[in-house]
Design a protein around this motif. Structure first.
Motif, PDB file in Angstrom:
ATOM      1  N   PHE A 113       3.023  24.520 -24.068  1.00 36.10           N
ATOM      2  CA  PHE A 113       2.315  25.267 -25.299  1.00 36.10           C
ATOM      3  C   PHE A 113       2.615  26.862 -25.035  1.00 36.10           C
ATOM      4  N   SER A 114       2.926  27.358 -23.731  1.00 31.45           N
ATOM      5  CA  SER A 114       3.057  28.659 -23.617  1.00 31.45           C
ATOM      6  C   SER A 114       4.638  29.151 -24.132  1.00 31.45           C
ATOM      7  N   CYS A 115       5.368  28.175 -23.830  1.00 29.30           N
ATOM      8  CA  CYS A 115       6.749  28.330 -24.206  1.00 29.30           C
ATOM      9  C   CYS A 115       6.815  28.162 -25.767  1.00 29.30           C
ATOM     10  N   VAL A 116       6.491  27.565 -26.434  1.00 25.67           N
ATOM     11  CA  VAL A 116       6.260  27.429 -28.008  1.00 25.67           C
ATOM     12  C   VAL A 116       5.554  28.533 -28.566  1.00 25.67           C
ATOM     13  N   GLY A 117       4.569  29.085 -27.785  1.00 23.75           N
ATOM     14  CA  GLY A 117       3.526  29.912 -28.317  1.00 23.75           C
ATOM     15  C   GLY A 117       4.127  31.245 -28.043  1.00 23.75           C
ATOM     16  N   GLY A 118       5.047  31.486 -27.130  1.00 23.44           N
ATOM     17  CA  GLY A 118       5.893  32.574 -27.166  1.00 23.44           C
ATOM     18  C   GLY A 118       7.054  32.763 -28.316  1.00 23.44           C
ATOM     19  N   VAL A 119       7.568  31.844 -28.515  1.00 22.51           N
ATOM     20  CA  VAL A 119       8.522  31.789 -29.834  1.00 22.51           C
ATOM     21  C   VAL A 119       7.603  32.016 -31.110  1.00 22.51           C
ATOM     22  N   VAL A 120       6.555  31.403 -31.488  1.00 20.08           N
ATOM     23  CA  VAL A 120       5.740  31.659 -32.599  1.00 20.08           C
ATOM     24  C   VAL A 120       5.222  33.064 -32.476  1.00 20.08           C
ATOM     25  N   LEU A 121       4.683  33.508 -31.291  1.00 15.85           N
ATOM     26  CA  LEU A 121       4.206  34.890 -31.161  1.00 15.85           C
ATOM     27  C   LEU A 121       5.521  35.981 -31.628  1.00 15.85           C
ATOM     28  N   PHE A 122       6.670  35.685 -30.886  1.00 19.02           N
ATOM     29  CA  PHE A 122       7.802  36.678 -31.458  1.00 19.02           C
ATOM     30  C   PHE A 122       7.736  36.602 -32.978  1.00 19.02           C
ATOM     31  N   ILE A 123       7.690  35.423 -33.637  1.00 20.02           N
ATOM     32  CA  ILE A 123       8.116  35.527 -35.253  1.00 20.02           C
ATOM     33  C   ILE A 123       6.838  36.207 -35.814  1.00 20.02           C
ATOM     34  N   VAL A 124       5.480  35.921 -35.167  1.00 16.47           N
ATOM     35  CA  VAL A 124       4.606  36.686 -35.700  1.00 16.47           C
ATOM     36  C   VAL A 124       4.779  38.076 -35.639  1.00 16.47           C
ATOM     37  N   ILE A 125       5.121  38.518 -34.599  1.00 13.89           N
ATOM     38  CA  ILE A 125       5.323  40.119 -34.282  1.00 13.89           C
ATOM     39  C   ILE A 125       6.336  40.645 -35.198  1.00 13.89           C
ATOM     40  N   ASN A 126       7.446  39.874 -35.388  1.00 11.86           N
ATOM     41  CA  ASN A 126       8.294  40.470 -36.329  1.00 11.86           C
ATOM     42  C   ASN A 126       7.951  40.473 -37.680  1.00 11.86           C
TER      43      ASN A 126
ATOM     44  N   ILE B 291      -2.232  27.254 -30.986  1.00 10.89           N
ATOM     45  CA  ILE B 291      -1.586  27.463 -29.941  1.00 10.89           C
ATOM     46  C   ILE B 291      -2.404  28.138 -28.767  1.00 10.89           C
ATOM     47  N   LEU B 292      -2.902  29.445 -29.400  1.00 10.52           N
ATOM     48  CA  LEU B 292      -3.508  30.368 -28.309  1.00 10.52           C
ATOM     49  C   LEU B 292      -5.052  29.738 -28.238  1.00 10.52           C
ATOM     50  N   MET B 293      -5.587  28.790 -28.811  1.00 11.39           N
ATOM     51  CA  MET B 293      -6.840  28.242 -28.462  1.00 11.39           C
ATOM     52  C   MET B 293      -6.548  27.059 -27.111  1.00 11.39           C
ATOM     53  N   VAL B 294      -5.413  26.553 -27.612  1.00 13.53           N
ATOM     54  CA  VAL B 294      -4.852  25.534 -26.378  1.00 13.53           C
ATOM     55  C   VAL B 294      -4.800  26.004 -25.030  1.00 13.53           C
ATOM     56  N   VAL B 295      -3.806  27.150 -25.045  1.00 10.61           N
ATOM     57  CA  VAL B 295      -3.611  27.757 -23.991  1.00 10.61           C
ATOM     58  C   VAL B 295      -4.634  28.337 -23.463  1.00 10.61           C
ATOM     59  N   THR B 296      -5.451  28.937 -24.118  1.00 11.93           N
ATOM     60  CA  THR B 296      -6.629  29.755 -23.532  1.00 11.93           C
ATOM     61  C   THR B 296      -7.730  28.589 -22.720  1.00 11.93           C
ATOM     62  N   PHE B 297      -7.637  27.708 -23.488  1.00 12.61           N
ATOM     63  CA  PHE B 297      -8.539  26.530 -23.021  1.00 12.61           C
ATOM     64  C   PHE B 297      -8.148  26.062 -21.687  1.00 12.61           C
ATOM     65  N   CYS B 298      -6.755  25.667 -21.752  1.00  9.91           N
ATOM     66  CA  CYS B 298      -6.084  25.250 -20.506  1.00  9.91           C
ATOM     67  C   CYS B 298      -6.282  26.292 -19.269  1.00  9.91           C
ATOM     68  N   GLY B 299      -6.281  27.686 -19.463  1.00  7.45           N
ATOM     69  CA  GLY B 299      -6.276  28.608 -18.543  1.00  7.45           C
ATOM     70  C   GLY B 299      -7.885  28.392 -17.831  1.00  7.45           C
ATOM     71  N   PHE B 300      -8.842  28.129 -18.697  1.00  8.78           N
ATOM     72  CA  PHE B 300     -10.308  27.879 -18.143  1.00  8.78           C
ATOM     73  C   PHE B 300     -10.476  26.779 -17.524  1.00  8.78           C
ATOM     74  N   PHE B 301     -10.025  25.610 -17.958  1.00  8.02           N
ATOM     75  CA  PHE B 301     -10.305  24.508 -17.442  1.00  8.02           C
ATOM     76  C   PHE B 301     -10.117  24.154 -15.989  1.00  8.02           C
ATOM     77  N   PRO B 302      -9.054  24.604 -15.409  1.00  2.38           N
ATOM     78  CA  PRO B 302      -9.156  24.182 -13.999  1.00  2.38           C
ATOM     79  C   PRO B 302      -9.863  25.124 -13.013  1.00  2.38           C
ATOM     80  N   VAL B 303     -10.141  26.328 -13.630  1.00  2.00           N
ATOM     81  CA  VAL B 303     -10.877  27.304 -12.885  1.00  2.00           C
ATOM     82  C   VAL B 303     -12.501  26.944 -13.019  1.00  2.00           C
ATOM     83  N   VAL B 304     -12.830  26.565 -13.936  1.00  2.67           N
ATOM     84  CA  VAL B 304     -14.023  26.056 -14.189  1.00  2.67           C
ATOM     85  C   VAL B 304     -14.640  24.718 -13.382  1.00  2.67           C
ATOM     86  N   PHE B 305     -13.722  23.830 -13.438  1.00  3.04           N
ATOM     87  CA  PHE B 305     -14.063  22.473 -12.904  1.00  3.04           C
ATOM     88  C   PHE B 305     -13.279  22.422 -11.665  1.00  3.04           C
TER      89      PHE B 305
END
Length: 272
Positions: free
Chosen positions: A113-126, A143-157
């Protein structure tokens, strides 16, 4: 009958946004489950040598006969200690696989989702946030919500920490169990007297016989006590969760803003 794409195009932007956002979350869940199952199979293959060694240990323990000079109570106690180690070892192995699956499942989900999100972010920025369509915004936010949750999940648990500690305990129990196999082998092979000699002195009450037999029994008791101490020292339930790593909404916002960096600045500048 209209195709799903035609039905989607016929919806309002608000409905499209809901569909896109829900699809992102659903896709993330499916990807995680697939990755979880896949990594579970990998974990089983990785631990296959240990699983087969456990079968060999159990087969040996089940077939070993009681040493001649050992009491029935001592023999049953040592075999019970081995069963305790085997049951607890299986528990730690199950937990290790659980944390292994979750940890790598989240990593795979984050990378994808970071790879896909990077492409989507590029489109949104332009296009700029104001120039982006509602479905595109929903896609980006999902996508942002999924990536953010995935960032917190391994740290919390504490997925990696829990995995390392549980697999470490599994290895320690394996070593302790292997020690019992060695103990039974040593006790089985120890002969204070040959079989012929034992038969000859069986009905005699010599001091020499009593002293050597008592020494053997004390040695067996010493091994049993050592196993008990080992089991007590290894007894521990490992499941670490750090609730302090759960972030507030403000902290999540700052984290997202920092991760977007200059891209966020560009987006804000292009917003009318």
């Amino acid at each position: 009958m209209q195709s799903p794409f035609a039905l989607y195009r016929a919806q309002t932007d608000k409905v499209k946004s809901i569909i896109v956002f829900s699809s992102v979350v659903l896709t993330a869940s499916i990807v995680f489950l697939i990755a979880n199952v896949q990594m579970g199979n990998v974990a089983i293959r990785m631990m296959d040598p240990f699983s087969r060694s456990q079968e060999l240990i159990q087969q040996h323990i089940d077939k070993v006969s009681k040493p001649d000079l050992m009491s029935e109570t001592q023999f049953k106690t040592i075999k019970t200690q081995q069963k305790i180690l085997a049951v607890r070892k299986a528990h730690y192995l199950a937990l290790s696989r659980l944390f292994f699956r979750n940890y790598y499942g989240v990593l795979i989900l984050t990378m994808l989702f970071s790879c896909v999100g990077g492409v989507v972010l590029f489109i949104v920025i332009n296009k700029g946030w104001g120039g982006s369509s509602e479905p595109l915004k929903a896609l980006f936010l999902g996508i942002l919500m999924v990536v953010t949750f995935c960032g917190f999940f391994p740290v919390v648990f504490k997925q990696q920490e829990n995995f390392n500690q549980n697999i470490g305990s599994y290895m320690n129990y394996t070593k302790a169990e292997a020690n019992i196999v060695g103990q039974l082998s040593a006790l089985q092979n120890t002969r204070l007297f040959t079989i012929t000699e034992i038969k000859k002195i069986k009905d005699k009450d010599s001091a020499f016989t009593r002293i050597d037999t008592n020494r053997y029994l004390r040695e067996a008791d010493s091994l049993i006590n050592m196993n008990t101490v080992t089991i007590n020292n290894l007894t521990n339930y490992i499941l670490t969760i750090d609730a302090r790593e759960i972030k507030s909404i403000g902290e999540v916002y700052k984290s997202i803003a920092n991760s977007l960096g200059s891209g966020s600045d560009t987006t804000r500048r292009r917003t009318p």
